[in-house]
Enzyme design. Structure first.
Site, PDB file in Angstrom:
ATOM      1  N   HIS A 239       9.409  -2.630   9.509  1.00 20.03           N
ATOM      2  CA  HIS A 239      10.473  -3.735   9.123  1.00 20.03           C
ATOM      3  C   HIS A 239      11.954  -4.012  10.773  1.00 20.03           C
ATOM      4  CE1 HIS A 239       7.912  -3.964   6.091  1.00 20.03           C
ATOM      5  NE2 HIS A 239       7.940  -2.800   5.736  1.00 20.03           N
ATOM      6  N   ASP A 302      10.056   2.086   3.416  1.00 22.08           N
ATOM      7  CA  ASP A 302       8.838   1.817   3.396  1.00 22.08           C
ATOM      8  C   ASP A 302       7.917   1.457   4.537  1.00 22.08           C
ATOM      9  OD1 ASP A 302      10.298  -0.366   3.660  1.00 22.08           O
ATOM     10  OD2 ASP A 302       9.002  -1.702   2.960  1.00 22.08           O
ATOM     11  N   GLU A 303       6.358   1.143   4.434  1.00 24.80           N
ATOM     12  CA  GLU A 303       5.488   0.926   5.109  1.00 24.80           C
ATOM     13  C   GLU A 303       5.818   1.237   6.886  1.00 24.80           C
ATOM     14  OE1 GLU A 303       4.022  -3.228   2.793  1.00 24.80           O
ATOM     15  OE2 GLU A 303       6.094  -3.239   3.822  1.00 24.80           O
ATOM     16  N   SER A 304       6.444   1.873   7.264  1.00 20.52           N
ATOM     17  CA  SER A 304       6.148   2.734   8.828  1.00 20.52           C
ATOM     18  C   SER A 304       5.419   2.950   8.946  1.00 20.52           C
ATOM     19  CB  SER A 304       7.176   3.617   8.228  1.00 20.52           C
ATOM     20  OG  SER A 304       8.835   3.272   8.422  1.00 20.52           O
TER      21      SER A 304
END
Ligand code: TNX
Length: 503
Positions: A239, A302-304
């Site tokens: 992100h 998150d969401e790496s």
């Protein structure tokens, strides 16, 4: 009696007889730190009533003194910190264990006045408050909302208005998701291009924007006056396209990507093995910590999906160590529980489903093992950016389709992960991601009324959860929401009163 229209539902209410009448000669008595809350109360009653109520230092009122509202900080003898509110025809007595709980008691008091009290213009009254006794305290100490100001930017004025809405619902933490692929929204002196370049974009190619340090402090102060803590989030290592676009050296190949204005996730990563990444993080964490009086710093995590497992674990170990130097308690989205090298007491934020998927329960266990607690934000129940119903123009529906008000009310934080009960849970938070939302009315429409369900789950004891009572109180609240000029969705589960001609 019918349930008083107090949100979230109080622990205990007992109706008595008569009314207290608020008039221009009502006096508010308080001393010490209770005086701040007394002035807030006086100020908040002024626009609709027109009364410039006197706030007096406490003390024994002289014989024949006008009816008073007394605010006192002292031992309430409740099972945990909270407030007691006693309303009789002669006086109002509000007592709390500390100023923050006194403030929550003031919200209940305001909610017992006629709905027109929320108006910002002079209203006729009379201002009667039904006599009763309330004993009340929160189930969880962390009662949060999150705003994603990265996908679309929201002004300081917008944030202040949201903070006022939160205060009404006894929410006491605002988590600001300050950085993402589409924009970096907080000025950092040592890395000025983060905002000079990285803040000029938004989802869909809008103008973007950012908070100067003075803006951010203005938000922090406004929140503090409402006993709300600001939690800043710097989301890493994924992100991060906005930062990567602003500084080529943060990229593994030294080349800056183009700014991003889409809504995909999981494609960006800071260079995990380059020293400059950690210099960057050290500077950012230092500046953000210096600017933030609250105890928390959120590192995202998150969401790496563009970071390998080995790199992710190495990165989290190093980044968390750097952040912890500045004295904050860290928070990470639940994926960060993949790491077993977290600073002791790092809290996790759960965003899987009401029934855990993809090892989310194991991540939770990892935070608990490392001395932390959980903030519960199950996406299929409390993500305020989910559509209410298929076909809505605003919102997303990846979390198992739309989230109705019924879905938002029917879950319990302590029954999601087996073995993770109230003692492991710091609190509850309602995130509002803004891929599809770029203005305050739309933001409020997504939040209301589901955020009221979230507040009740965070505050009220499980035994007080009662769907029929909740939707009745919501229907009773419609004129209050209207008077406060809150945009809300007249969801089909609630028998909303007819909208009158002039509104
Ligand atoms: C997932 S939940 C995200 C965000 C998106 C959101 C949209 C989480 C920690 N990350 O990046 O904005 O879904 O609902």
């Amino acid at each position: 009696m019918t349930t008083p229209p107090v949100m979230p539902a109080p622990v205990h209410t007992r109706a008595t007889t008569g009314h207290f009448s608020l008039t221009a000669s009502t006096i508010i008595r308080a001393e010490g730190t209770a005086l701040n809350v007394a002035h807030y109360l006086a100020d908040s009653l002024r626009p609709a009533t027109g009364f410039a109520l006197t706030v007096n230092e406490a003390g024994t009122p002289p014989v024949g003194a006008p009816p008073a509202i007394s605010l006192t900080i002292g031992d309430t003898a409740l099972p945990r910190p909270g407030y007691r509110l006693t309303i009789t025809a002669a006086h109002i007595d509000l007592r709390a264990d500390d100023a923050a709980h006194l403030f929550t008691g003031v919200q209940s008091l305001r909610q017992l006045l006629p709905p027109a009290i929320e108006a910002c213009t002079l209203q006729p009254g009379p201002w009667l408050i039904p006599a009763m006794e309330i004993r009340d305290y929160p189930r969880f100490s962390y009662r949060g909302a999150m705003l994603d100001v990265a996908r679309h930017f929201f002004s300081v004025a917008d944030i202040k208005r949201y903070l006022d809405r939160m205060a009404l619902l006894k929410l006491n933490v605002l988590h600001l998701h300050l950085t993402d692929d589409q924009g970096w929204r907080l000025h950092i002196d040592s890395w000025p291009n983060l905002t000079a370049f990285g803040a000029t974009t938004a989802v869909g190619g809008g103008a973007g924007g950012f908070y100067s340090k003075a803006d951010y402090s203005e938000i922090v102060d406004y929140a503090a006056n409402r006993y709300i803590t600001i939690v800043p989030e710097i989301d890493v290592p994924g992100h991060t396209n906005a930062a990567l676009a602003a500084y080529p050296e943060l990229n593994t190949d030294g080349t800056a990507p183009a700014p991003y204005t889409g809504i995909e996730v999981g494609f960006s990563s800071l260079g995990i093995n380059s020293p400059v990444t950690y210099q960057f993080l050290d500077d950012v964490f230092r500046e953000v910590s210096e600017l933030t009086p609250g105890p928390y710093l959120h590192l995202g995590g998150d969401e790496s999906l563009a970071t390998s497992e080995t790199d992710y674990l190495e990165f989290i170990r190093r980044a968390a160590q750097l952040a912890a130097q500045y004295g904050k308690t860290l928070i990470g989205w639940h994926e960060m529980g993949r790491s077993h090298d977290l600073p002791e007491g790092t809290h996790g934020q759960y965003w899987s489903y009401v029934t855990p998927r993809e090892d989310a329960d194991k991540r939770v266990a990892s935070f608990i093992d490392q001395g932390g607690r959980m903030i519960m934000s199950p996406a299929d129940a409390i993500y305020l950016d989910m559509k209410y119903t298929t076909g809505d123009t605003l919102g997303l529906e990846w979390a198992d389709g739309p989230t109705t008000l019924h879905d938002a009310y029917h879950w319990d934080p302590a029954t999601i992960v087996p073995g993770i009960g109230d003692e492991h849970i710091l609190g509850v938070e309602a995130p509002l991601w803004t891929e599809t939302i770029d203005n305050l009315p739309d933001l409020e429409y997504m939040a209301f009324p589901r955020i009221i369900a979230a507040a009740e789950i965070a505050w009220s004891p499980r035994e007080a959860h009662d769907w029929a009572g909740f939707i009745q109180r919501l229907a009773d609240w419609a004129p209050r929401l209207d008077a406060a000029e809150i945009t809300y969705n007249r969801v089909p589960e609630v028998s909303w009163p007819e909208v009158s001609e002039e509104s």
